[in-house]
Structure formats: structure tokens, C-alpha cells
Design an enzyme around this catalytic site. Sequence first.
Site, PDB file in Angstrom:
ATOM      1  N   LYS A 183       0.852  -1.201   0.000  1.00 40.45           N
ATOM      2  CA  LYS A 183       0.000   0.000   0.000  1.00 40.45           C
ATOM      3  C   LYS A 183       0.884   1.247   0.000  1.00 40.45           C
ATOM      4  O   LYS A 183       1.917   1.270   0.682  1.00 40.45           O
ATOM      5  CB  LYS A 183      -0.907  -0.044   1.237  1.00 40.45           C
ATOM      6  CG  LYS A 183      -1.976   1.049   1.285  1.00 40.45           C
ATOM      7  CD  LYS A 183      -2.888   0.875   2.506  1.00 40.45           C
ATOM      8  CE  LYS A 183      -3.922   1.990   2.606  1.00 40.45           C
ATOM      9  NZ  LYS A 183      -4.818   1.838   3.768  1.00 40.45           N
TER      10      LYS A 183
ATOM     11  N   SER B 260      -9.881   2.129   2.843  1.00 38.02           N
ATOM     12  CA  SER B 260      -8.947   2.835   2.010  1.00 38.02           C
ATOM     13  C   SER B 260      -7.981   1.911   1.257  1.00 38.02           C
ATOM     14  O   SER B 260      -7.415   2.332   0.251  1.00 38.02           O
ATOM     15  CB  SER B 260      -8.126   3.804   2.858  1.00 38.02           C
ATOM     16  OG  SER B 260      -7.311   3.116   3.773  1.00 38.02           O
TER      17      SER B 260
ATOM     18  N   SER C 132     -10.337  -0.122   7.040  1.00 36.05           N
ATOM     19  CA  SER C 132      -9.713   0.007   5.718  1.00 36.05           C
ATOM     20  C   SER C 132      -9.022  -1.242   5.184  1.00 36.05           C
ATOM     21  O   SER C 132      -8.596  -1.257   4.033  1.00 36.05           O
ATOM     22  CB  SER C 132      -8.690   1.148   5.732  1.00 36.05           C
ATOM     23  OG  SER C 132      -9.328   2.389   5.732  1.00 36.05           O
TER      24      SER C 132
END
Lengths: 95, 493
Positions: B78, B156, B180
Site C-alpha cells: 500500500k 482505504s 480500511s
Amino acid sequence: MSITEDEARKVAHLSRIAVDDAALPALARELNGILHFMEQLNEVDVTGVEPMTGVTPMRLKRREDVVTTGGMPEKILSNAPDAREGFFAVPKVVE
Amino acid sequence: MSELNRLTIADARDALARGEVTSAELTEACLAAIEGAGALNAFVHGTADRARDMAAAADRRIRAGEAAPMTGIPIGVKDVFCVKGVPSQAASRILEGFTPEYESTVTGNLWDAGAVMLGKLNQDEFAMGSANESSCYGPAVNPWKVDGRKLTPGGSSGGSAAAVAADLCLAATGTDTGGSIRQPAAFTGTVGLKPTYGRVSRWGVIAYASSLDQAGPMTKTVRDAAIMLGAMASGDPQDSTCADRPVPDYEAALSGDIRGKRIGIPREYRVDGMPPEIDALWQQGARMLRDAGAEVVDISLPHTKYALPAYYVIAPAEASSNLARYDGVRYGRRAKLGQGDGITEMYEKTRAEGFGPEVQRRMMIGTYVLSAGFYDAYYNRARKVRALIKRDFDDAFADGIDAILAPTTPSAAFPLGSLDQSDPVQAYLNDVFTVTLNLAGLPGISVPVGLDKQGLPLGLQLFGRPFEEGDLLNHALVLERAAGFVAKPDRWW
């Protein structure tokens, strides 16, 4: 509680975010919507409850109060938008 | 072996150990899959050369008989994780051009274990969002599709979830501040684990809300989550909130036996307007655990309703403080200044053009709730409610509950662009089932359990006791086996 356009301007300034005057009414409306949602918290009886600071009941770690790292000014400055002679450079702050 | 990118970590590890495949081959398969998946917008910074070098090093290590469980496994990272020498900007314009001089502890641990880095993955800006729509790279797209409409992969960690679901990598890292990891896992038919707060170091993970943020694995199976968590977790002198506890062998905890365990069904999660499909899935999940020999009991977590408003006070408050560092001085972007602009104009213009609308909103809300006169009314009250939410869980576990079962999301993945931008609260409601866990600091995992009537994946989540991820993963394994979820998205990208 409700946020006026003037208060929205003040919050934007405290957050150091430039907001056009034209955008203030919409901003105040959005912030009010969010604050209204938060007002549900007033329904909860919190008498005698301590505000939570951390989730794990553990003592923060301690260490010797000594310098553990440093001596790398080039690395620290390598991502600066403006760095000169070993310093971060900013617009003039003293008249 | 065909389609090596579709392998799980466990299968790839075993094939590597038997010499049937090399890390170089696994890595090339993933790089080719990434190359052909531009439409998903999952990978935003490729690191193909580095991946090939790391794969070669992993193959040497395997041949030398020194492999760890993640050695040679190609993964995605990420964007929020700082990786030395690789752009790391948390999907924000304000960190454009930022290339860290240091490595996050989590990614450092993964590289030490021999994992191979394929690139950086899309996300919501500063991990604030539930649809991956607030990203400076544009939205990541869910590989699952209905009627030709593009769907959100959730957020997210949307890029991580999309990449794992579309087999662009074997697994990915995510972070979970209010759901998330778990929500995007549920939206994409994958597994997402949020560890106990303090199990994984936050050093080098670009901060959103420091008392809630926790990194975790996003994988194709529960077993893979166990393997990857073992490689990510560690103590860390650089993070004073990271626990000094030994990292157990999580895979060894996967016995598949949960006989006699007590599973709590929290009645407060049955919210108004919950789609019947979600309710049915939840009951089905409870039945699966009962059939495996667990005792399923109704429990009450009375302050559940207040988790969302408490979260949306605490998280923005912490964010407004954390993100004060983006000032156009030390790293990232600085706005072009006009004649006579001073330092205040520099800050205000830089932050106005560097942060997207949702981040700006949360900055301002956070500033407001922390300001003199409102600190007690909002921030302190929210922290007291947080203490009560944690107490609810403590009471349930003290009553002998071993794990709690709940839906992960109130719906399946929704179309990109369908959230009303003028009503941010509507978007926050997506986090209704997930934020409680972050407020209480507990571990949780989302497991794909079924498809809705449109054919989209739905997930259930299990919550566990603090620092008992092994037991939690074992419950999840039982759910995964019973659900037998094997559906994959049809390839359209």
C-alpha cells in the site's frame, strides 16, 4: 452548536488551509452536517468515565535519554522543496 | 504450472521449497498480470527491476536452504508504507515526489523474510475513505463487475484488495484505521486481517490517526494471512506503542478445531435498514460455526451505536495533528507563491492545493473539535465514549466469549461515483460495522462467505481477544472452510 461562515473561515485558517470566500457557505454546511452527526454522543451517560488515552494497558517504553541517531543532514534535506547550504529555505518571515 | 500469479502464499511457498518453481517465475507472472491490468488502477508505482533483483536473491536463498515462509513471495505494498528509494505518497498530491530515505518496519520485516516487492498500491488519500475515490491517482477499480458498471473495491486499502482479488500479486499489505483492510476485503472476496493495536509496528507508515492505525495482511486465504502476519509483526524500539511480545507461529494455530468455543452474536449490529441478504449471510455464518461444534450465543455491546460518531471525532482530531507536518518545508509539494506572499500564505496555499477535499474536511473538523471551548464537548466526550465501547468488549470476553461474529459491511460493493459528495456523513456510514474494533484496539478478520443476488462477494468478520490472533485465525479458517468461497471475478480488464 452550529458553524457560521465566519467560524468556517476561522477553522480553515487554524488548519492553515486557504479557502475561497465563495466556498465558505458549502464548507459551513458540510461541517455542520458532520457536527450534527457527532451530537449523538450527548445521549451517552459518561459520568465518572475517564477519557481513554490508549487501548492497551501497558506502560510506555522508556529508554536512556541519549542521542540515538543523527549526522545525516543530506538525507534530512533530500526531499525538501527548497534547501540551501544545509538548511530548509522558506519565504522571508522577518520584516 | 500455469498462472503462477493465482497461487496462494502457502502453495507458492511449498512449490518453491520443492524446487518446482522459482521466485523469478512467480515474479514474472505477477509483473505480466500487472502489465495487463492497467484498467484496475491498482498498482500506482511499479518496481519491476527491484522485484527481479529481489526474486533472484530469494532464489539464491532458497537454494542455500535458508528460506523463511515468505521468501520469494511477490507482494504489493500500500502506498502509505515508506519504502526506501520508492515514491511513497499515501495517494496525496502533497507528497508528490517524496522518496523516503528510510524503510517502514513492516516492509523491512517483509524484505528480511525474503518477500519480493512488485510495487506500490492505490488507496484513499492518507487512508481516509471507504471507496478509494479520494486518491490523487484516481480510483482503483474492483475486478468484480455487474452490468458493465465499474464498482469500488472499497477503501482505504482499495488498490491492495483489487490487486489480490485480480491475482496481480500473491498478497498485499494494508492498513486499517476504521475498517480500511476489512471493508475492501469484503468487497473483493478476499481475506483481510487487522491485528491487535500494537502487534505490528507503525514506524514508517504515514500516519492518519495514531491511536487507531494498524497495518495487516490482505490475502487470498486465511492460512496466507497467518503466514504473512508472522512476517509483518515484531517488537520495535522505533514505535513506543508496539508491543514487546514474541511473535507466535500463527499458522501452527490453524487446527480447524473450534469445538467448545463460544461465539458471540452482538444484537446491536442488527441495524435499521440492514439488507435481508446481509442478515441471512450472518445467520448462515453463525450456523457454520455451530455446526463446527462452537456454541453460538447472543451478546450485547450496548455502546455500538456511538462508535461511528466517536470515531469521526477522534480520528480527525488525531489526523489534524499528524498532518500538520505537511507544510511545504521539509518534503513534498510547495505551492507557487505570489509577490509578497509570506510563510502563512505558503502554508495555506500548499495545503489547499496539496490535500484533497475529504482530507481538508477532516483536518478542519479535527481542528474544530480540539479548539478551545469545544475540546471537552467533543474530543473528551468522544474519548470517554471510546472507553465505554472498549468496556463492552472487555465484558463480553470476561463472560467467556472467544470470538464475535458480525457482518463486515452493510452492503456489497457499490458503483464508483455513487456516493453523494455533498453529504460526507452518508459515506461514513459504510464504516458502521468496522470502526468499533479500532476504537477497542482488538484484532479482526474479514472472510468471504457468499455472493449476493447480483453475484458480488459478501464478507463476515470475526473479532478476537487482544493479541490472540492465532485463535482468531483458527475461527476464521473454520468459517472459510465451511463457506467454501471459491468464486473469482470474470476477467474484463
